[in-house]
Write a protein that holds these residues in place. Structure first.
Motif, mmCIF file in Angstrom:
data_model
loop_
_atom_site.group_PDB
_atom_site.id
_atom_site.type_symbol
_atom_site.label_atom_id
_atom_site.label_comp_id
_atom_site.label_asym_id
_atom_site.label_seq_id
_atom_site.Cartn_x
_atom_site.Cartn_y
_atom_site.Cartn_z
ATOM 1 N N LEU A 142 42.748 44.312 50.792
ATOM 2 C CA LEU A 142 42.637 45.311 51.862
ATOM 3 C C LEU A 142 43.971 45.432 52.595
ATOM 4 O O LEU A 142 44.489 46.526 52.774
ATOM 5 C CB LEU A 142 41.553 44.880 52.849
ATOM 6 C CG LEU A 142 41.443 45.744 54.096
ATOM 7 C CD1 LEU A 142 41.083 47.163 53.710
ATOM 8 C CD2 LEU A 142 40.428 45.174 55.050
ATOM 9 N N ARG A 143 44.509 44.292 52.977
ATOM 10 C CA ARG A 143 45.743 44.322 53.750
ATOM 11 C C ARG A 143 46.946 44.728 52.900
ATOM 12 O O ARG A 143 47.733 45.585 53.267
ATOM 13 C CB ARG A 143 45.984 42.949 54.373
ATOM 14 C CG ARG A 143 47.322 42.810 55.062
ATOM 15 C CD ARG A 143 47.455 43.819 56.185
ATOM 16 N NE ARG A 143 48.806 43.809 56.745
ATOM 17 C CZ ARG A 143 49.374 44.860 57.286
ATOM 18 N NH1 ARG A 143 48.734 45.997 57.318
ATOM 19 N NH2 ARG A 143 50.570 44.777 57.789
ATOM 20 N N SER A 144 47.098 44.037 51.777
ATOM 21 C CA SER A 144 48.315 44.233 50.998
ATOM 22 C C SER A 144 48.353 45.599 50.329
ATOM 23 O O SER A 144 49.416 46.114 50.036
ATOM 24 C CB SER A 144 48.454 43.136 49.949
ATOM 25 O OG SER A 144 47.405 43.208 49.020
ATOM 26 N N GLY A 145 47.182 46.149 50.073
ATOM 27 C CA GLY A 145 47.158 47.449 49.416
ATOM 28 C C GLY A 145 47.680 47.370 47.997
ATOM 29 O O GLY A 145 47.607 48.331 47.253
ATOM 30 N N GLY A 146 48.188 46.224 47.658
ATOM 31 C CA GLY A 146 48.815 46.039 46.352
ATOM 32 C C GLY A 146 47.806 46.004 45.229
ATOM 33 O O GLY A 146 46.659 46.400 45.398
ATOM 34 N N PRO A 147 48.259 45.564 44.085
ATOM 35 C CA PRO A 147 47.392 45.549 42.922
ATOM 36 C C PRO A 147 46.198 44.632 43.119
ATOM 37 O O PRO A 147 46.336 43.525 43.613
ATOM 38 C CB PRO A 147 48.298 45.020 41.806
ATOM 39 C CG PRO A 147 49.455 44.377 42.484
ATOM 40 C CD PRO A 147 49.614 45.062 43.777
ATOM 41 N N ASN A 148 45.049 45.111 42.749
ATOM 42 C CA ASN A 148 43.823 44.335 42.896
ATOM 43 C C ASN A 148 43.516 43.577 41.624
ATOM 44 O O ASN A 148 42.525 42.886 41.527
ATOM 45 C CB ASN A 148 42.655 45.253 43.223
ATOM 46 C CG ASN A 148 42.993 46.176 44.360
ATOM 47 O OD1 ASN A 148 43.903 45.909 45.113
ATOM 48 N ND2 ASN A 148 42.266 47.254 44.468
ATOM 49 N N LEU A 192 41.087 44.843 25.424
ATOM 50 C CA LEU A 192 41.516 45.140 26.786
ATOM 51 C C LEU A 192 41.520 43.872 27.624
ATOM 52 O O LEU A 192 42.490 43.565 28.319
ATOM 53 C CB LEU A 192 40.567 46.179 27.399
ATOM 54 C CG LEU A 192 40.818 46.578 28.844
ATOM 55 C CD1 LEU A 192 42.167 47.239 28.988
ATOM 56 C CD2 LEU A 192 39.721 47.512 29.337
ATOM 57 N N GLU A 193 40.456 43.114 27.522
ATOM 58 C CA GLU A 193 40.356 41.909 28.336
ATOM 59 C C GLU A 193 41.393 40.871 27.928
ATOM 60 O O GLU A 193 41.943 40.167 28.771
ATOM 61 C CB GLU A 193 38.949 41.329 28.252
ATOM 62 C CG GLU A 193 38.576 40.596 29.531
ATOM 63 C CD GLU A 193 37.457 39.610 29.337
ATOM 64 O OE1 GLU A 193 36.801 39.655 28.285
ATOM 65 O OE2 GLU A 193 37.265 38.770 30.215
ATOM 66 N N TYR A 203 47.517 39.093 32.826
ATOM 67 C CA TYR A 203 47.985 39.628 34.097
ATOM 68 C C TYR A 203 47.093 39.182 35.254
ATOM 69 O O TYR A 203 47.211 39.693 36.365
ATOM 70 C CB TYR A 203 48.018 41.157 34.060
ATOM 71 C CG TYR A 203 49.113 41.738 33.190
ATOM 72 C CD1 TYR A 203 50.347 42.085 33.730
ATOM 73 C CD2 TYR A 203 48.918 41.924 31.822
ATOM 74 C CE1 TYR A 203 51.342 42.612 32.942
ATOM 75 C CE2 TYR A 203 49.916 42.452 31.022
ATOM 76 C CZ TYR A 203 51.128 42.791 31.590
ATOM 77 O OH TYR A 203 52.120 43.318 30.800
ATOM 78 N N GLY A 204 46.165 38.299 34.960
ATOM 79 C CA GLY A 204 45.239 37.863 36.002
ATOM 80 C C GLY A 204 44.273 38.948 36.432
ATOM 81 O O GLY A 204 43.717 38.894 37.520
#
Lengths: 340, 340
Positions: free
Chosen positions: A63-69, A91-92, A98-99
DNA sequence: ACCTGGTAAGTTATCGGTAACGTACAGGCG
DNA sequence: CGCCTGTACGTTACCGATAACTTACCAGGT
């Protein structure tokens, strides 16, 4: 033990910080390995975190970072089809590197459902989408509607939008399969395929048509069935073609469900009927164990999934608007002789 | 068009409220259909929301409310196995009815990976988990470690924890299959199965052993192979059993991969070899199209997924700690004759 | 002793929503 | 007319984590 009794208030970063007499910020920095914190303090924090079994709240972080989820949405028509489940596996495989995790959405081949599913996944904050589209209009996947998220189409090139895609060599594979049938002396070759509105439907048909043209064989509409549906429908279609007064000596099926339908139709025929050769797109498990020989256009759907993920993460990494890319997976023609 | 250029600041609830000159609270209430807002105001809000194309941020909502995130985690060993992909399909079918989505986690049969995956899914805020466990120790799924989330085990009963589970009638199905082989006159019946450490491994073996005992046939260790691995390994095991001086006249395979391995092993035999009957757990697509007859213990993995989801949502709905429940799916014995 | 620079920590604002509470105003009733 | 209740809306304080800024501290150079 008592799993249900105490629902703890779920340890927060503040709690950890309070226990150590430091500020939450210090804990945050320690956990993320940021600089700006002394080694001694970092160790103290990490020890406390480990002792308390504290785990940071990922949603709050995002929420805060807005970065990649670290979340990728996968939209397919039906996961029970091995093509899609293998796509998901590939895909997985890349995602874990990449976590990232995969969130699933099934559409049941309904474009309206597809739109809803895509919107929902976007609302849930996916970083990108891999979509195996149900229809041939992809405008609902474009631009602003998706908050400019990267999208990779699978098994279908984008129509009306500019995004990356991963494809199978539908045309080449089908043409090769048809050529092989021709090389074996067949001139009357039936085609069981998908409607032209689907990319795979038109491309695979094109492979068939071109191969026939190259061999100087005219298309015979009576031998061609292009429908959408399950293997039951395919079986009926195959029966109809085989019941013609002048039936084909070989069938070319454009996907696994049509192949299954054709196999069943061929099974039900009279003992003394002329043998009919069969070639189909998509490999089939146990194809080498069937009661009749089968030639298949084989490829690796897992690899397709991996390619899609790779495109997605590369797109995510670079901010500048590179032109859309298109990856095509090669196919191999495989002859499965019948046992005995 | 320009999908990449402007990354808008992603419309917020405050923006909508500001535009209407109302408080964010009013917008929130209007969107969730809460009472405490006048009908006229609600309409005005909804109109503005629609006009602006505003979509609420689900992650922020979940953060604050702590309530249900409408997200279910599915942990399986390998989605490429049709059993698991069909399980996923069933799970998702029920989930859509609750507005929930499925987040995927593959373990590759590694218990350590399973622990990590489960922890990650919990961190990501799933409301519950459906786990097809890789090992036989399930204590990492218990109690506090999961913030008291509901868990449903699939295909394995809980060991060391008290949670719901959905099972296939492993014992009954295998016994019935073995009985049929006995009824056809077989006395030397080989068994290709999974290690006893797996629930399905021990239960299906028990079905085999009990059926033999009921028929007054002694177990012969030479005919029994219990390994963990893919169909290649199963094929080798089958070969070894068939190469015995006094080979079995029938094989019972405990899952789809062993069945595939056995089919391949049987295929490679000499023309004049004694025919060997084959029965196996798990249905196989195209089982009716193989070069030899096959008896399978059939059941519906989709139904299993639906049952798991149903248990999960029921558990979620009730706060009081009901005792764990166990749902068992019935199996059917199906004879697939060989074509011709 | 003074200044400078760098590091380590704390403070504050903020992300996008929701819960709890406050307030203003309407109507019902004795 | 006073009291209570209910409705509609505004205000504020969060939730858990992080970005950006600020303060505290220490070492070293002059």
């Amino acid at each position: 033990m008592s799993a249900h009794s105490e629902s703890e208030p779920a340890l927060t970063m503040r709690d950890v910080a309070a226990r150590l007499g430091v500020s939450p910020m210090t804990v945050s920095r320690a956990l993320r390995g940021q600089r700006g914190i002394g080694e001694a303090t970092r160790q103290r924090v990490l020890a406390e975190v480990a002792a308390l079994g504290y785990r940071p709240n990922k949603r709050a972080r995002e929420l805060r970072s807005g970065g990649p989820n670290e979340l990728i949405g996968l939209v397919v028509t039906n996961l029970a089809n091995p093509f899609y489940s293998q796509l998901a596996v590939g895909l997985e495989q890349i995602c874990v590197g990449y976590g990232a995790r995969v969130m699933l959405g099934s559409t049941g081949e309904d474009p309206a459902t597809e739109r809803e599913v895509v919107a929902d996944l976007v609302d849930r904050g996916v970083d990108g989408l891999v979509v195996a589209p149900a229809g041939h209009d992809h405008s609902h996947l474009g631009g602003t509607r998706l908050r400019d998220l990267p999208v990779v189409l699978a098994a279908s090139p984008p129509m009306g939008i500019d995004v990356d895609c991963v494809l199978v060599d539908d045309f080449g594979g089908t043409r090769e399969a048809c050529r092989r049938l021709v090389a074996r002396g067949h001139r009357r070759i039936g085609f069981l395929g998908l409607p032209p509105s689907l990319w795979t439907g038109s491309e695979r048909f094109r492979g068939y048509a071109v191969a026939l043209e190259e061999a100087g064989i005219a298309l015979d509409e009576r031998y061609i069935s292009r429908h959408r549906g399950d293997s039951t429908l395919a079986e009926e279609a195959a029966r109809a073609v085989l019941a013609l007064p002048d039936p084909p000596t070989a069938l070319l099926t454009a996907n696994n469900r049509n192949t299954v339908g054709a196999l069943r139709a061929l099974r039900g025929r009279a003992q003394d009927a002329e043998p009919v050769a069969l070639a189909g797109f998509d490999d089939i498990e146990l194809a080498d164990m069937l009661h009749l020989p089968l030639t298949v256009v084989s490829y690796d759907p897992v690899e397709l999934g991996r390619a899609a993920a790779t495109l997605l993460f590369e797109r995510q990494a670079s901010t500048d608007p590179k032109p859309p890319r298109r990856v095509t997976i090669a196919t191999t023609l495989v002859d499965h002789p019948a046992p005995r």
